[in-house]
Design a protein around this motif. Sequence first.
Motif, PDB file in Angstrom:
ATOM      1  N   GLN A 223       2.077   2.255   9.108  1.00 20.11           N
ATOM      2  CA  GLN A 223       1.543   2.874   7.896  1.00 20.11           C
ATOM      3  C   GLN A 223       0.782   1.830   7.094  1.00 20.11           C
ATOM      4  O   GLN A 223       0.875   0.627   7.360  1.00 20.11           O
ATOM      5  CB  GLN A 223       2.679   3.444   7.050  1.00 20.11           C
ATOM      6  N   LYS A 224       0.066   2.287   6.082  1.00 18.20           N
ATOM      7  CA  LYS A 224      -0.603   1.342   5.198  1.00 18.20           C
ATOM      8  C   LYS A 224       0.428   0.590   4.360  1.00 18.20           C
ATOM      9  O   LYS A 224       1.459   1.144   3.998  1.00 18.20           O
ATOM     10  CB  LYS A 224      -1.592   2.066   4.289  1.00 18.20           C
ATOM     11  N   ALA A 225       0.130  -0.651   4.074  1.00 10.35           N
ATOM     12  CA  ALA A 225       1.039  -1.469   3.274  1.00 10.35           C
ATOM     13  C   ALA A 225       0.693  -1.343   1.791  1.00 10.35           C
ATOM     14  O   ALA A 225      -0.419  -0.959   1.427  1.00 10.35           O
ATOM     15  CB  ALA A 225       0.944  -2.931   3.700  1.00 10.35           C
ATOM     16  N   ARG A 226       1.641  -1.677   0.964  1.00 12.03           N
ATOM     17  CA  ARG A 226       1.401  -1.684  -0.476  1.00 12.03           C
ATOM     18  C   ARG A 226       0.600  -2.922  -0.854  1.00 12.03           C
ATOM     19  O   ARG A 226       0.797  -4.006  -0.310  1.00 12.03           O
ATOM     20  CB  ARG A 226       2.721  -1.675  -1.238  1.00 12.03           C
ATOM     21  N   SER A 227      -0.305  -2.768  -1.802  1.00 14.09           N
ATOM     22  CA  SER A 227      -1.115  -3.893  -2.256  1.00 14.09           C
ATOM     23  C   SER A 227      -0.270  -4.845  -3.090  1.00 14.09           C
ATOM     24  O   SER A 227       0.722  -4.461  -3.708  1.00 14.09           O
ATOM     25  CB  SER A 227      -2.310  -3.388  -3.071  1.00 14.09           C
ATOM     26  N   GLY A 228      -0.664  -6.097  -3.101  1.00 12.63           N
ATOM     27  CA  GLY A 228       0.042  -7.098  -3.882  1.00 12.63           C
ATOM     28  C   GLY A 228      -0.175  -8.479  -3.305  1.00 12.63           C
ATOM     29  O   GLY A 228      -1.004  -8.680  -2.414  1.00 12.63           O
ATOM     30  N   ALA A 401      10.154  -6.087  10.165  1.00 15.95           N
ATOM     31  CA  ALA A 401      10.577  -4.742   9.758  1.00 15.95           C
ATOM     32  C   ALA A 401       9.505  -3.731  10.161  1.00 15.95           C
ATOM     33  O   ALA A 401       9.004  -3.769  11.284  1.00 15.95           O
ATOM     34  CB  ALA A 401      10.872  -4.725   8.260  1.00 15.95           C
ATOM     35  N   GLU A 402       9.138  -2.823   9.243  1.00 14.40           N
ATOM     36  CA  GLU A 402       8.251  -1.713   9.592  1.00 14.40           C
ATOM     37  C   GLU A 402       6.827  -2.183   9.872  1.00 14.40           C
ATOM     38  O   GLU A 402       6.328  -3.118   9.253  1.00 14.40           O
ATOM     39  CB  GLU A 402       8.240  -0.666   8.467  1.00 14.40           C
ATOM     40  N   PRO A 403       6.154  -1.540  10.834  1.00 17.96           N
ATOM     41  CA  PRO A 403       4.774  -1.914  11.165  1.00 17.96           C
ATOM     42  C   PRO A 403       3.786  -1.400  10.123  1.00 17.96           C
ATOM     43  O   PRO A 403       4.005  -0.358   9.493  1.00 17.96           O
ATOM     44  CB  PRO A 403       4.542  -1.240  12.527  1.00 17.96           C
ATOM     45  N   VAL A 404       2.691  -2.136   9.945  1.00 14.58           N
ATOM     46  CA  VAL A 404       1.656  -1.744   8.985  1.00 14.58           C
ATOM     47  C   VAL A 404       0.287  -1.907   9.626  1.00 14.58           C
ATOM     48  O   VAL A 404       0.091  -2.698  10.546  1.00 14.58           O
ATOM     49  CB  VAL A 404       1.737  -2.584   7.688  1.00 14.58           C
ATOM     50  N   ARG A 405      -0.668  -1.138   9.119  1.00 15.30           N
ATOM     51  CA  ARG A 405      -2.035  -1.187   9.634  1.00 15.30           C
ATOM     52  C   ARG A 405      -3.007  -1.026   8.474  1.00 15.30           C
ATOM     53  O   ARG A 405      -2.604  -0.760   7.341  1.00 15.30           O
ATOM     54  CB  ARG A 405      -2.255  -0.050  10.653  1.00 15.30           C
ATOM     55  N   GLU A 406      -4.293  -1.189   8.751  1.00 17.15           N
ATOM     56  CA  GLU A 406      -5.359  -1.020   7.750  1.00 17.15           C
ATOM     57  C   GLU A 406      -5.075  -1.820   6.482  1.00 17.15           C
ATOM     58  O   GLU A 406      -5.196  -1.334   5.363  1.00 17.15           O
ATOM     59  CB  GLU A 406      -5.548   0.471   7.426  1.00 17.15           C
ATOM     60  N   VAL A 407      -4.683  -3.069   6.694  1.00 21.61           N
ATOM     61  CA  VAL A 407      -4.411  -3.985   5.587  1.00 21.61           C
ATOM     62  C   VAL A 407      -5.548  -4.998   5.513  1.00 21.61           C
ATOM     63  O   VAL A 407      -6.032  -5.476   6.541  1.00 21.61           O
ATOM     64  CB  VAL A 407      -3.078  -4.733   5.808  1.00 21.61           C
ATOM     65  N   THR A 408      -5.981  -5.323   4.321  1.00 22.76           N
ATOM     66  CA  THR A 408      -6.934  -6.408   4.121  1.00 22.76           C
ATOM     67  C   THR A 408      -6.200  -7.603   3.540  1.00 22.76           C
ATOM     68  O   THR A 408      -5.488  -7.479   2.541  1.00 22.76           O
ATOM     69  CB  THR A 408      -8.077  -5.991   3.178  1.00 22.76           C
ATOM     70  N   VAL A 409      -6.349  -8.740   4.175  1.00 23.98           N
ATOM     71  CA  VAL A 409      -5.723  -9.989   3.726  1.00 23.98           C
ATOM     72  C   VAL A 409      -6.832 -10.885   3.206  1.00 23.98           C
ATOM     73  O   VAL A 409      -7.798 -11.158   3.918  1.00 23.98           O
ATOM     74  CB  VAL A 409      -4.971 -10.675   4.877  1.00 23.98           C
ATOM     75  N   ALA A 410      -6.697 -11.363   1.962  1.00 24.82           N
ATOM     76  CA  ALA A 410      -7.790 -12.103   1.342  1.00 24.82           C
ATOM     77  C   ALA A 410      -7.296 -13.352   0.623  1.00 24.82           C
ATOM     78  O   ALA A 410      -6.175 -13.405   0.113  1.00 24.82           O
ATOM     79  CB  ALA A 410      -8.550 -11.207   0.375  1.00 24.82           C
ATOM     80  N   SER A 411      -8.166 -14.362   0.590  1.00 26.13           N
ATOM     81  CA  SER A 411      -7.942 -15.597  -0.151  1.00 26.13           C
ATOM     82  C   SER A 411      -9.205 -16.428   0.020  1.00 26.13           C
ATOM     83  O   SER A 411     -10.285 -15.888   0.241  1.00 26.13           O
ATOM     84  CB  SER A 411      -6.706 -16.349   0.381  1.00 26.13           C
ATOM     85  N   THR A 412      -9.076 -17.742  -0.091  1.00 25.98           N
ATOM     86  CA  THR A 412     -10.145 -18.660   0.287  1.00 25.98           C
ATOM     87  C   THR A 412      -9.539 -19.683   1.244  1.00 25.98           C
ATOM     88  O   THR A 412      -8.336 -19.963   1.187  1.00 25.98           O
ATOM     89  CB  THR A 412     -10.754 -19.402  -0.917  1.00 25.98           C
ATOM     90  N   LEU A 413     -10.359 -20.237   2.129  1.00 26.30           N
ATOM     91  CA  LEU A 413      -9.853 -21.236   3.060  1.00 26.30           C
ATOM     92  C   LEU A 413      -9.316 -22.455   2.313  1.00 26.30           C
ATOM     93  O   LEU A 413      -8.323 -23.061   2.719  1.00 26.30           O
ATOM     94  CB  LEU A 413     -10.963 -21.651   4.026  1.00 26.30           C
ATOM     95  N   ASP A 443       1.086 -16.891  -1.154  1.00 26.83           N
ATOM     96  CA  ASP A 443       0.244 -16.345  -2.232  1.00 26.83           C
ATOM     97  C   ASP A 443      -1.092 -15.808  -1.758  1.00 26.83           C
ATOM     98  O   ASP A 443      -2.154 -16.184  -2.241  1.00 26.83           O
ATOM     99  CB  ASP A 443       0.017 -17.424  -3.302  1.00 26.83           C
ATOM    100  N   MET A 444      -1.054 -14.891  -0.781  1.00 30.08           N
ATOM    101  CA  MET A 444      -2.270 -14.236  -0.320  1.00 30.08           C
ATOM    102  C   MET A 444      -2.312 -12.806  -0.855  1.00 30.08           C
ATOM    103  O   MET A 444      -1.297 -12.177  -1.097  1.00 30.08           O
ATOM    104  CB  MET A 444      -2.339 -14.238   1.210  1.00 30.08           C
ATOM    105  N   GLN A 445      -3.521 -12.291  -1.034  1.00 28.62           N
ATOM    106  CA  GLN A 445      -3.719 -10.955  -1.570  1.00 28.62           C
ATOM    107  C   GLN A 445      -3.769  -9.933  -0.451  1.00 28.62           C
ATOM    108  O   GLN A 445      -4.540 -10.070   0.497  1.00 28.62           O
ATOM    109  CB  GLN A 445      -5.032 -10.872  -2.368  1.00 28.62           C
ATOM    110  N   LEU A 446      -2.912  -8.899  -0.546  1.00 26.35           N
ATOM    111  CA  LEU A 446      -2.918  -7.789   0.390  1.00 26.35           C
ATOM    112  C   LEU A 446      -3.505  -6.573  -0.286  1.00 26.35           C
ATOM    113  O   LEU A 446      -3.161  -6.267  -1.435  1.00 26.35           O
ATOM    114  CB  LEU A 446      -1.512  -7.451   0.877  1.00 26.35           C
ATOM    115  N   SER A 447      -4.369  -5.879   0.422  1.00 27.70           N
ATOM    116  CA  SER A 447      -4.907  -4.609  -0.079  1.00 27.70           C
ATOM    117  C   SER A 447      -4.654  -3.561   0.979  1.00 27.70           C
ATOM    118  O   SER A 447      -5.123  -3.681   2.110  1.00 27.70           O
ATOM    119  CB  SER A 447      -6.414  -4.733  -0.359  1.00 27.70           C
ATOM    120  N   GLY A 448      -3.871  -2.539   0.623  1.00 27.57           N
ATOM    121  CA  GLY A 448      -3.526  -1.509   1.582  1.00 27.57           C
ATOM    122  C   GLY A 448      -3.652  -0.122   1.009  1.00 27.57           C
ATOM    123  O   GLY A 448      -4.664   0.542   1.165  1.00 27.57           O
ATOM    124  N   ASP A 449      -2.603   0.336   0.321  1.00 27.80           N
ATOM    125  CA  ASP A 449      -2.611   1.696  -0.200  1.00 27.80           C
ATOM    126  C   ASP A 449      -3.630   1.872  -1.322  1.00 27.80           C
ATOM    127  O   ASP A 449      -4.152   0.936  -1.879  1.00 27.80           O
ATOM    128  CB  ASP A 449      -1.219   2.051  -0.714  1.00 27.80           C
TER     129      ASP A 449
END
Length: 449
Positions: A223-228, A401-413, A443-449
Amino acid sequence: MDLASSVVEQAQSGEGMEVYVTRGTENEVRAYDGAVESLTSADSSGVGIRVLLDGPEGEGRRLGFAWAGSLDPDVVQAALRDARDNAHYATPDPDVALAEPDGIESVEQDLWDDGVIATPMEDKIALALELERATRAADPRVRQVSSADYSDGRVEVALASTTGIRSSSRRTTAFLSVDAIAGDGADSQTGTGFSVGRAPARLDPQEALSDAVLRATRLLGAQKARSGRCTVVFDPRVVSTLLAVAASALSGEAVVKGRSYFTGRIGESVANAAVTLTDDPTDSRAFSAASYDGEGLACRRNVLISDGLLNMFVYDTVSARRAQTRSTGSAVRGGFSGTPSAGCRALVLTPGTKSAEEVLALVGDGLYVQSVTGIHSGVNPVSGDFSVGAEGLMIRNGSLAEPVREVTVASTLQRMLQSVVAIGSDLRWLPGVAAGQTLAIGDMQLSGD
């Protein structure tokens, strides 16, 4: 080598020359639905010639290049004429030059296994067919195997130049891979597994199928993951890919062109103190290991980041001259049809002391990423911006734990290097220019739901 040397001996007065000759063979087998879907076997050979002409005083030199996909004497001579013509019309450049011997001795490596030649094609076909069959039978949730592939290759290279360089090398590789499609109701997921080695006998079909089935089945129901914001643990394969992309920022060629976020930062802290990043093509475990670089200089171990401090960049001859330094034996080229450029061959993070399971336990809660998408468009080695699509599993109380999809992981190198939480001890050499191991970034940004 005889051919390369004979062409170099035709250099005229005031003319520098480098001749790069290769020959090799590649075999590929694809199995599908219990039968051979395709089989190819191809021989290739070719020559690349660079001619360097001295220009008028103060104007710099001119470099011409030409190549041919044949070692026929008449074809080689035609390529030599074209290289000379191209040099006459090239733009003068004071920094163009051919590599000169630098006194560094090469590390001789045994990268050749006669098993690639000695193994009958029937046995190679059987490897692909059995891998497909075994993968289908490995788990009742495996609905389909989109393909099972066997491939191998062998290549020999010789280089000679008017500066006195004479180098030759040879290598073999073998590769086995499978794509499994697992399903549960209307849901389906795909996983890829592979095994690599220098010859068929060094491949492990069980490793390939187990990895493919695991990666497919554990994502069922994603499922989609929660953002945070959270700590992200990257799979070794993903880490290998990230290092390969980020390595372009450590190329001296990118630095002298102002296309690296590391420009002007030698000696500065650019990463967590636990990070030591080395490019070491002298390590024979690397599948891109080599004794000589693309200009015939000895490959060597280059420590790029040491205990978090930026130590150096990798250079070929031309980029080194532009930066007023010396080549680091890091010229790479894509075969006889390409010219050298500065790049990494065998990147590796110095392993930590924790296993993959111990890294998860240390993180406690977060996201485990087993694959990413959009890596080339989402990672910018000039600005350091990082934003990729990901799929994997959440980490709860130190366990997957539970599988997730359609997640965007963002930061800077830049921030990711400084935010390293743990480097796994599970070092694994993979195809390409970088090894991989479990890596946790905080401390990476997740964007999902």
